[in-house]
Design an enzyme around this catalytic site. Structure first.
Site, PDB file in Angstrom:
ATOM      1  N   TRP A 183       0.985  -1.228  -0.108  1.00  0.00           N
ATOM      2  CA  TRP A 183      -0.383  -0.629   0.139  1.00  0.00           C
ATOM      3  C   TRP A 183       1.031   1.122   0.001  1.00  0.00           C
ATOM      4  O   TRP A 183       1.800   1.369   0.667  1.00  0.00           O
ATOM      5  CB  TRP A 183      -0.618  -0.189   1.161  1.00  0.00           C
ATOM      6  N   ASP A 264       0.101  -5.592   9.580  1.00  0.00           N
ATOM      7  CA  ASP A 264      -1.686  -4.390   9.622  1.00  0.00           C
ATOM      8  C   ASP A 264      -2.772  -5.752   8.835  1.00  0.00           C
ATOM      9  O   ASP A 264      -2.256  -6.582   7.843  1.00  0.00           O
ATOM     10  CB  ASP A 264      -0.875  -3.446   8.075  1.00  0.00           C
ATOM     11  N   LYS A 300     -12.868  -1.465   7.031  1.00  0.00           N
ATOM     12  CA  LYS A 300     -13.596  -2.473   5.671  1.00  0.00           C
ATOM     13  C   LYS A 300     -14.244  -3.474   6.552  1.00  0.00           C
ATOM     14  O   LYS A 300     -15.981  -3.639   5.621  1.00  0.00           O
ATOM     15  CB  LYS A 300     -12.840  -3.625   4.465  1.00  0.00           C
TER      16      LYS A 300
END
Lengths: 454, 424
Positions: A183, A264, A300
């Site tokens: 990312w 993460d 999310k």
């Protein structure tokens, strides 16, 4: 130069910005009683105050991911498709607020006894405990031994940043290894926190899968104690995850070299549809008794994107260490934003602590994950039926919100220009942005890009 | 790689053994951090079992029953919001609507600067986040600059600029003898600072002293800033809360703007809208033109992205719902005035109580100071006695949060203060 502000002439049209600035300058130059008394002011009338100390600041480039949505919004085409940012969309292409989230929110709104006081620096206590249980497992020995400190942070980004700042201050090794690719915001977060960033091989363009040999080699040659960023599941941007066996080997190597894992976890439950399955990589590491950091996001999997809800957990060797570590985390947080926002964390806690609501959440979460898996299948079938050259099985092998298509930036630009499809230039598409209705359009675009563009 | 697989189980034992001995050492050196001087007070208060305990520590408003308050305008806004919005990411700069309304509060409804789009502004994580963003921005784009901070100030200001790696200097502000403003000292420091220095100013209701410059004094300060070409960053955490009138509370800023200063401003809705835990605020920087404002805003966003990506939406929605609805805005203004009035009433009551008790000291400053806090002038030792003997909790600098004073406890508080100070 106009003397517009004290003009006696007939009314003029509304002054332009330039006029107004000139008027302001004139007012200063015309002098006031103070000017007469202070020679310094007369000598340097306005310039000191008027020129910005930030005059040299240049405009920053658009964020590559968020910039895709900006470009998409500008496009007037009726067939435009936004496959950029990783926010879930329904089959109708709409954002989704989970029913259980709406329910939780209503409960909070209707409860007049609720207040909006500052949370403690470490955030909402219930939320922290429940988040640790969610990611580590309710029966985690680390939790039972009080060896885990969990602090509420601003979603995944905030959790990563707070953890990184802590490491930069208190950990002996200041290098973090991040997977190639990862990312885009990772490197900025760690850099600003004061860590040096190196990469380890991860994605294999040839197979569109994991470069496992490269990964082991690179981690194997990292200095002892180095920090390693691991995507717990549903790797962003590639969607390529290690298998359980590969994770075990990674764990062994890392413990052997005393590398510090920093997980993460942005997609727990979203990848496979099962919360526990998606946390296995982390739990494997915690089970061996070693230490690690975990950044959790509810953006999310609970659809709480804009509420910025997340948590940083640090699994330590002992309860005493965990307590001291927590006190130091507070010193990182206080000068950043004092204490975290209450609303999103309250929603999460409400849901996680109620069995019925928790189950409702699991059902809605699985539905989102299933829809994405279904989009993968549909896209794969559509490309196959078009006879698009190449092996597209990675579309169904990869997992999570994103697919790393393997398309290059020229092909991506082609798709945007000719088919009004918006994605990041690395060829990453957000499967969440697809629907049964739009899959054919995307398949056409990919087919055209592969056969016509470089 | 093959050797790793073959050596499977023995490797596991060896590795966890190695891990154990290696990782025990990793955090051993981590010292327990000192408690935050302000937030630590509330923690201690909560832990105290005494029924007589009084919390005049942290600056969060309480009603006359000592209860936290959610404003009616906020409840109504939340009713409208719940179930009606999605929770998508805000842009990195936050809610445009909220920011626009917030700028109007600070700069004026009809501000030319707003019309000309000369203000770079982003939603921030309350006042703390706004100050931190500015400090990071200052470090990046004025790397050789320092920040001048008043003495005393909110303790977290020092932490913020330290963590942003911006060197700090102080300037005279509070005058202990008069319990008022050390205006001469302040002006001297402003004059002696190198041209083009960065100053942190409290727009109104100075925290922790409650001592504000008069309008005339602000004008002189602004003038001297012009002479020296200094940069003024206003931290405005109490607009509306100080006098009850937001326009009046923004006077210092308006004076500087009139003089053409290109200021920075950190705004917070924690107190004046009671949105403490929602973390809603705004950082703005006045620029020479709209192009520069675009550039500066983009750079502020670059600093926010690796800190939290984008700011929380809920609080911002509350603010914009209230401020863009004329009726809700009117209700808000009424409620803010109510809070300010209650505090002003408590100041009067506390002073009168102390005078009635026959205190040998002057307590004029209680009613001369403004805003949430009263800088009592008590020593740390006297404060400790208040806590240990009377279960009264406040920060050791003698700062009393007037918001925690009620008709129910003002007598008790006055009595306790009198007890620990009567011997002078």
């Amino acid at each position: 130069m106009h003397g517009g502000n004290d003009s006696h002439s007939s009314p003029s049209p509304s002054p332009s910005p330039a006029d107004r600035r000139i008027n302001a300058l004139v007012r200063h130059l015309q002098g006031s009683p103070l000017d007469a008394a202070d020679p310094c002011l007369a000598a340097a009338p306005t310039s000191a105050a008027q020129i910005s100390v930030f005059d040299h600041v240049v405009r920053a480039p658009e964020d590559p991911i968020l910039g895709v949505t900006v470009a998409y919004n500008k496009d007037p085409s009726p067939v435009k498709l936004n496959l950029g940012v990783g926010a879930y969309r329904t089959e109708e292409g709409k954002p989704l607020v989970l029913n259980v989230v709406r329910k939780a929110e209503q409960m909070l709104v209707n409860d007049r006894s609720r207040v909006k006081e500052y949370l403690p620096i470490v955030g909402l206590a219930d939320f922290n405990k429940l988040s640790a249980k969610l990611i580590l497992g309710a029966d985690s020995p680390a939790i039972q031994d009080n060896r885990v400190t969990t602090v509420q942070c601003l979603s995944g980004t905030g959790s990563l940043r707070v953890g990184a700042e802590f490491l930069a201050r208190h950990y002996h090794q200041h290098t973090i290894y991040i997977p190639q690719p990862t990312w885009g915001n990772h490197v900025k977060i760690f850099g600003l926190a004061g860590l040096a960033v190196k990469t380890y091989r991860y994605y294999d363009p040839a197979t569109r899968g994991l470069n496992f040999r490269g990964l082991l080699e690179d981690l194997g040659s990292a200095p002892s104690g180095a920090i390693v960023l691991l995507h717990a599941c549903a790797h962003n941007p590639t969607g390529v995850d290690p298998t359980a066996q590969e994770w075990e080997q990674i764990r062994q190597l890392m413990r052997l070299k005393a590398l510090l894992p920093f997980f993460d976890s942005a997609y727990q439950g979203f990848a496979s549809g099962n919360l526990d399955a998606d946390a296995q990589s982390i739990r494997m590491f915690v089970r061996d008794g070693g230490e690690c950091l975990v950044a959790q996001s509810y953006a999310k999997n609970m659809g709480l994107y804009g509420e910025r809800v997340g948590a940083l957990s640090m699994v330590c060797r002992s309860a005493d260490v965990a307590s001291r570590v927590e006190s130091q985390l507070k010193l990182v947080i206080r000068p950043m934003y004092s204490n975290p926002p209450i609303h999103g964390a309250s929603i999460v806690a409400t849901i996680l602590k109620d069995r019925a609501m928790f189950q409702e959440w699991e059902v809605e979460l699985k539905a989102m994950a299933d829809r994405i898996i279904s989009m993968r299948k549909q896209l794969f079938d559509a490309l196959r039926s078009r006879g698009t050259p190449g092996d597209w099985s990675h579309i169904i092998k990869q997992i999570g919100m994103f697919t790393f298509t393997g398309l290059n930036s020229t092909q991506v630009a082609f798709m945007t220009k000719e088919y009004h499809i918006y994605l990041t230039s690395d060829g990453r598409i957000s499967m969440a942005g697809l629907s049964s209705r739009t899959v054919p359009h995307l398949a056409d675009a990919i087919h055209a890009a592969v056969t016509k563009a470089a | 790689m093959a050797h790793l697989i073959r050596a499977g189980s023995s490797c596991r034992l060896a590795s966890s053994g190695a891990a154990r001995s290696m990782s025990t050492a990793w955090w051993r050196h981590v010292e327990p951090a000192a408690k935050d001087p302000i937030l630590g007070v509330t923690e201690a208060f909560l832990a105290d079992p005494s029924p007589a305990k009084v919390n005049v520590g942290v600056g969060a408003y309480r009603d006359d029953n000592g209860k936290p308050v959610v404003l009616e305008c906020v409840r109504e806004a939340e009713r409208r919001i719940a179930g009606n919005s999605n929770m998508e990411y805000l842009p990195m700069g936050g809610s445009v609507n909220m920011v626009q309304e917030t700028l109007k509060l600070a700069y004026g409804e009809d501000s030319d600067l707003i019309k000309d789009k000369r203000i770079a502004a982003v939603q921030a994580l309350s006042g703390t986040g706004a100050c931190r963003l500015f400090a990071d921005f200052q470090k990046r784009f004025s790397p050789d600059s320092q920040i001048y901070i008043p003495v005393p100030t909110w303790s977290n200001h020092h932490n913020i600029w330290r963590d942003a790696h911006v060197p700090q200097r102080t300037f005279h502000y509070y005058h202990p003898e008069s319990k008022g403003l050390d205006f001469a000292g302040l002006m001297d420091d402003v004059k002696n600072a190198p041209n083009g220095s960065f100053f942190l100013l409290h727009a109104c209701a100075h925290n922790p002293t409650g001592v504000d410059p008069t309008e005339e004094q602000w004008k002189e300060i602004s003038n001297q800033f012009k002479v020296k070409g200094h940069f003024a960053l206003f931290d405005m955490a109490y607009q509306g809360f100080a006098s009850g009138d937001p326009e009046r509370d923004a006077k210092s800023i308006r004076i500087f703007l009139e003089d053409g200063h290109l200021i920075g401003c950190a705004q917070s809705y924690a107190k004046n809208m009671g949105l403490y835990g929602q973390r809603v605020g705004c950082l703005s920087v006045v620029c020479e033109d709209d192009k520069q404002a675009v550039a500066v805003k983009s750079q502020l966003q670059q600093l926010a992205r690796p800190m939290y990506s984008n700011p929380p939406v809920h609080g911002a929605l509350i603010v914009s719902t209230i401020l863009s609805d004329p009726d809700l805005k009117k209700l808000w203004l009424k409620e803010v005035k109510g809070m300010a009035d209650r505090i002003i009433g408590m100041r009067t009551a506390l002073k009168q109580n102390l005078e009635k008790l026959g205190s040998p000291l002057s307590w004029e400053h209680i009613t001369k100071q403004i805003g949430m806090f009263c800088y009592s002038g008590m020593t740390p030792e006297q404060v400790d006695r208040l806590t240990n003997e009377f279960h009264i909790y406040m920060t050791r600098n003698g700062r009393i949060s007037m918001a925690g004073v009620t008709t129910g406890n003002v007598g008790y508080l006055a009595n306790a203060i009198h007890e620990v100070t009567k011997s002078g």
